[in-house]
Design a protein around this motif. Structure first.
Motif, mmCIF file in Angstrom:
data_model
loop_
_atom_site.group_PDB
_atom_site.id
_atom_site.type_symbol
_atom_site.label_atom_id
_atom_site.label_comp_id
_atom_site.label_asym_id
_atom_site.label_seq_id
_atom_site.Cartn_x
_atom_site.Cartn_y
_atom_site.Cartn_z
ATOM 1 N N HIS A 226 11.144 -12.906 95.166
ATOM 2 C CA HIS A 226 10.046 -13.642 95.788
ATOM 3 C C HIS A 226 8.940 -14.037 94.816
ATOM 4 O O HIS A 226 7.836 -14.347 95.226
ATOM 5 N N ASN A 227 9.252 -14.079 93.529
ATOM 6 C CA ASN A 227 8.327 -14.628 92.534
ATOM 7 C C ASN A 227 7.453 -13.639 91.811
ATOM 8 O O ASN A 227 6.299 -13.939 91.490
ATOM 9 N N VAL B 81 3.146 -19.921 82.194
ATOM 10 C CA VAL B 81 1.892 -19.172 82.295
ATOM 11 C C VAL B 81 1.228 -19.225 80.921
ATOM 12 O O VAL B 81 1.921 -19.115 79.903
ATOM 13 N N ALA C 202 5.148 -27.658 91.037
ATOM 14 C CA ALA C 202 3.799 -27.341 91.500
ATOM 15 C C ALA C 202 2.982 -26.996 90.264
ATOM 16 O O ALA C 202 3.511 -26.459 89.282
ATOM 17 N N TRP D 239 -1.602 -18.932 85.561
ATOM 18 C CA TRP D 239 -0.406 -19.666 85.956
ATOM 19 C C TRP D 239 -0.632 -21.158 85.746
ATOM 20 O O TRP D 239 -1.675 -21.693 86.116
#
Lengths: 120, 113
Positions: free
Chosen positions: A104-105, A37, A61, A47
């Motif tokens: 979950h991030n 980030v 990604a 990000w």
């Protein structure tokens, strides 16, 4: 204690390249994704991208703003992730943080960051 | 991509008073299969990296003071500091982790009035 330590920042000319490192300790690096980030001076958080673990095929990604110019990699034997930045632009000037995704991030913790300055 | 918008951009509150920061997502971050809101809040003080405060929209991270609370569901969320302390001066960010790319709000700067 979970720690992430970025290094490799510095001054680079537009069009140049730089490779950042993120050394981690205190958790099982090989089983975790790592995210990057960035934050331009006085601006918000953006990000940059992520790399998943071996079990998830080291899938990467990227944000649209860096896709095709930046590449994230990792060396599980060194507990280190990397951000290779090519074709750098002045707008890439920022503090770059690496961080660990939890569950979950959401991200915790974050490294202290390394400053990249793109200027002629 | 989901866009996160916070309001206000900056806020000045007296010590001991309540501070409220809002965050709106461009689409719902409520995942129907687990009925959880994929929304986190962070605090960033000058010269420091962000610090996780809240996840699942309302679950306080271990060690975070009880005066911090999160609420909301779907697309509208709120971070509340019930009684502002001097050490709460910082910029606060919301973040959705419902989908890739994860996205942050633009930040809300909280100051002492």
């Amino acid at each position: 204690e979970v720690q992430l330590v970025e290094s490799g920042g510095g001054l680079v000319q537009p069009g140049g390249s730089l490779k950042l490192s993120c050394a981690v300790s205190g958790f099982t690096f090989s089983g975790s994704a790592i995210h990057w980030v960035r934050q331009a001076s006085g601006k918000g958080l953006e990000w940059v991208g992520r790399i998943r673990s071996k079990v998830n095929s080291y899938a990467t990604a990227y944000a649209a703003s860096v896709n095709g110019r930046f590449t994230i990699s990792r060396d599980d034997s060194k507990n280190t992730a990397y951000l290779q930045m090519n074709s750098l632009r002045t707008e890439d000037t920022a503090v770059y943080y690496c961080t660990r995704p939890v569950s979950h991030n959401w991200f915790d913790p974050w490294g202290q960051g390394t400053l990249v300055t793109v200027s002629s | 991509d989901i866009v996160m918008t916070q309001s206000p951009d900056s806020l000045a509150v007296s010590l001991g008073e309540r501070a409220t920061i809002n965050c709106k997502s461009s689409q719902s971050v409520l995942y129907s299969s687990d009925n959880k809101n994929y929304l986190a809040w962070y605090q960033q003080k000058p010269g420091q990296p962000p610090k996780l405060l809240i996840y699942w929209a309302s679950t306080r991270e271990s060690g975070v003071p009880g005066r911090f609370s999160g609420s909301g569901s779907g697309s509208d969320f709120t971070l509340t500091i019930s009684s502002l302390q001097a050490e709460d001066v910082a910029v606060y960010y919301c973040q959705q982790y419902y989908s890739t790319p994860p996205a942050f709000g633009q930040g809300t700067r909280l100051e002492i009035k």
